[in-house]
Design an enzyme around this catalytic site. Structure first.
Site, PDB file in Angstrom:
ATOM      1  N   SER A   1      -3.230 -10.097  22.516  1.00 46.70           N
ATOM      2  CA  SER A   1      -1.929 -10.704  22.813  1.00 46.70           C
ATOM      3  C   SER A   1      -1.701 -10.905  24.306  1.00 46.70           C
ATOM      4  O   SER A   1      -0.805 -11.653  24.700  1.00 46.70           O
ATOM      5  CB  SER A   1      -0.796  -9.843  22.233  1.00 46.70           C
ATOM      6  OG  SER A   1      -0.838  -9.847  20.821  1.00 46.70           O
TER       7      SER A   1
ATOM      8  N   GLY B   1      -0.592 -11.863  18.080  1.00 45.11           N
ATOM      9  CA  GLY B   1      -1.383 -12.849  18.805  1.00 45.11           C
ATOM     10  C   GLY B   1      -0.630 -13.328  20.037  1.00 45.11           C
ATOM     11  O   GLY B   1       0.547 -13.017  20.224  1.00 45.11           O
TER      12      GLY B   1
ATOM     13  N   GLY C   1       0.884 -16.128  23.013  1.00 43.93           N
ATOM     14  CA  GLY C   1       1.455 -17.459  23.164  1.00 43.93           C
ATOM     15  C   GLY C   1       2.811 -17.661  22.534  1.00 43.93           C
ATOM     16  O   GLY C   1       3.409 -16.761  21.942  1.00 43.93           O
TER      17      GLY C   1
ATOM     18  N   CYS D   1       4.611  -8.825  14.967  1.00 44.16           N
ATOM     19  CA  CYS D   1       4.729  -9.451  16.281  1.00 44.16           C
ATOM     20  C   CYS D   1       4.726 -10.977  16.155  1.00 44.16           C
ATOM     21  O   CYS D   1       5.681 -11.548  15.661  1.00 44.16           O
ATOM     22  CB  CYS D   1       3.650  -8.933  17.218  1.00 44.16           C
ATOM     23  SG  CYS D   1       4.047  -9.165  18.970  1.00 44.16           S
ATOM     24  N   LEU D   2       3.658 -11.672  16.581  1.00 45.20           N
ATOM     25  CA  LEU D   2       3.622 -13.119  16.410  1.00 45.20           C
ATOM     26  C   LEU D   2       3.773 -13.494  14.936  1.00 45.20           C
ATOM     27  O   LEU D   2       4.453 -14.466  14.596  1.00 45.20           O
ATOM     28  CB  LEU D   2       2.317 -13.691  16.968  1.00 45.20           C
ATOM     29  CG  LEU D   2       2.109 -15.198  16.772  1.00 45.20           C
ATOM     30  CD1 LEU D   2       3.162 -16.012  17.506  1.00 45.20           C
ATOM     31  CD2 LEU D   2       0.705 -15.618  17.218  1.00 45.20           C
TER      32      LEU D   2
ATOM     33  N   ASN E   1       4.832  -5.480  22.487  1.00 50.96           N
ATOM     34  CA  ASN E   1       4.118  -6.362  23.401  1.00 50.96           C
ATOM     35  C   ASN E   1       4.389  -7.800  22.999  1.00 50.96           C
ATOM     36  O   ASN E   1       3.671  -8.378  22.186  1.00 50.96           O
ATOM     37  CB  ASN E   1       2.609  -6.078  23.361  1.00 50.96           C
ATOM     38  CG  ASN E   1       1.829  -7.097  24.169  1.00 50.96           C
ATOM     39  OD1 ASN E   1       2.352  -7.691  25.108  1.00 50.96           O
ATOM     40  ND2 ASN E   1       0.571  -7.309  23.805  1.00 50.96           N
TER      41      ASN E   1
ATOM     42  N   HIS F   1       5.066  -2.999  17.036  1.00 58.50           N
ATOM     43  CA  HIS F   1       3.713  -2.749  16.550  1.00 58.50           C
ATOM     44  C   HIS F   1       3.658  -1.441  15.771  1.00 58.50           C
ATOM     45  O   HIS F   1       3.584  -0.364  16.362  1.00 58.50           O
ATOM     46  CB  HIS F   1       2.730  -2.697  17.719  1.00 58.50           C
ATOM     47  CG  HIS F   1       2.333  -4.054  18.214  1.00 58.50           C
ATOM     48  ND1 HIS F   1       1.209  -4.717  17.779  1.00 58.50           N
ATOM     49  CD2 HIS F   1       2.950  -4.892  19.088  1.00 58.50           C
ATOM     50  CE1 HIS F   1       1.136  -5.894  18.373  1.00 58.50           C
ATOM     51  NE2 HIS F   1       2.174  -6.028  19.168  1.00 58.50           N
TER      52      HIS F   1
ATOM     53  N   GLU G   1       1.242  -0.227  14.110  1.00 57.67           N
ATOM     54  CA  GLU G   1      -0.058   0.436  14.255  1.00 57.67           C
ATOM     55  C   GLU G   1      -0.168   1.177  15.579  1.00 57.67           C
ATOM     56  O   GLU G   1      -1.083   1.985  15.771  1.00 57.67           O
ATOM     57  CB  GLU G   1      -1.180  -0.601  14.137  1.00 57.67           C
ATOM     58  CG  GLU G   1      -1.485  -1.387  15.389  1.00 57.67           C
ATOM     59  CD  GLU G   1      -0.425  -2.419  15.764  1.00 57.67           C
ATOM     60  OE1 GLU G   1      -0.455  -2.922  16.897  1.00 57.67           O
ATOM     61  OE2 GLU G   1       0.455  -2.707  14.925  1.00 57.67           O
TER      62      GLU G   1
END
Length: 356
Positions: A46, A215, A217, A242-243, A284, A327, A329
């Site tokens: 990421s 990921g 972007g 996340c993404l 993140n 996240h 994990e």
């Protein structure tokens, strides 16, 4: 050897070169507040084409353990630290951080006030930056001249695997290894496929559930996968991290926006809706789901960030769809949020019972 960190607004710091001394870096400058986990951070896909500033003053003191890499390639453009440890003291260490950066052709800078860099970004927002061996005279020209890295995802598996249940297909947008490890530790069979794969191809694996990975972007650039995601949601239990969380939101009509300086750290408090329970999470991301855009969608908010009120989780009532911005994990980070995987597996099991 000197290195120069130059921002798009003209602010500059200079320090000592670390890592690949002769390489330059260009990309978005962000800061990470984690006190540990620098290796997992640097190898997180990421962070593709970002310059990572570590706010903790000493980085590299426990070396590099190859078993905790989150990807084989390092996508970050550069590393910024206050002090780089010149030795490592840990039973799992196999090399120093400096040697690791050299091996992966990642430049860096040490000896600057990373708290000052962080304060600047918090005040003026995350922005483009250059890491060079000489003072910058033409930011735009020099920034454009430095090549960007490409995301490396796993190839399409060959054959139809058999084995443990449930069988989960991960759409790999820049997947951290720890996500797959978390599912494997819970007895799942995991099949990672490129994010460009079609619904028809995914169906050939006969999955019990689908997970959209993290990921890099802007989620708005992934519009081509939204029809596939919506079709997957109507067919299988679906989860996103996340993404992946942002893409689920976009698939059902929500929009996203860029945060002023992102969430990059291991101590972000998240509150569950409606129970009010609070847990600490690893985060993140630079984009978030716009709360105002949720009203006209079938989505419901399940978690919020206590620092800024941003959306941290979504669900789709009457369909087994759930997502989280944080996240679960970790790696690095607290393990409190790992229950997300248990909830996802439970939804898969419930679906199997309902269809029996």
């Amino acid at each position: 050897m000197q290195k120069f960190l130059t921002l798009a607004d003209g602010t500059q710091w200079f320090g000592t070169a670390i890592g690949d001394r002769h390489r330059a870096g260009a990309g978005q400058l962000i800061f990470n507040t984690g006190m540990s986990g620098y290796q997992e951070t640097i190898t997180d896909p990421s962070y593709l084409n970002q310059l990572i500033t570590f706010t903790y003053p000493l980085i590299g003191n426990y070396g590099i353990d190859p078993t905790v890499d989150q990807a084989k390639a390092v996508g970050a453009q550069a590393i910024i630290v206050h002090e780089l440890a010149d030795f490592s003291d840990h039973y799992g260490s196999r090399e120093t951080l400096d040697h690791f950066l050299i091996a992966h052709h990642v430049p860096g800078i040490a000896g600057i006030d990373t708290r000052d860099v962080t304060s600047h970004l918090r005040k003026f927002g995350s922005q483009a930056a250059l890491l060079t061996s000489q003072p910058v005279h033409d930011f735009q020209a020099e920034y454009a001249a430095i090549p960007r890295k490409q995301l490396t995802t796993r190839p399409l598996p060959v054959g139809l695997p058999t084995g443990q249940q449930p069988k989960i297909v991960i759409m790999d947008f820049g997947e951290k290894q720890a996500i797959e490890d978390a599912l494997l530790a819970r007895g799942c069979q995991v099949i990672s496929v490129p994010a460009t794969v079609t619904f028809k191809t995914i169906a050939t694996y006969q999955p019990d559930g689908i997970l959209l990975s993290n990921g890099p972007g802007d989620p708005q650039t992934y519009h081509h996968v939204l029809p596939t995601i919506k079709r997957l949601a109507a067919t299988y239990p679906l989860a996103g991290i996340c993404l992946g969380h942002q893409l689920i939101a976009c698939a059902f009509g929500a929009t996203t926006y860029q945060l002023p300086f992102g969430h990059h750290g291991l101590n972000h408090p998240v509150q569950a809706v409606p129970s009010g329970a609070v847990m600490m999470t690893a985060q993140n991301h630079d984009f978030a789901v716009d709360p105002a855009s949720i009203a006209n969608t079938p989505l419901q908010v399940t978690y919020t960030e206590l620092n800024d009120g941003s959306i941290e989780g979504l669900t789709l009532p009457h369909q087994k769809v759930q997502s989280v911005q944080f996240h679960p994990e970790a790696h690095p980070g607290p393990q409190e949020a790992s229950q997300f995987f248990d909830q996802f597996i439970q939804s898969i099991q419930q679906e199997a019972i309902a269809n029996a």
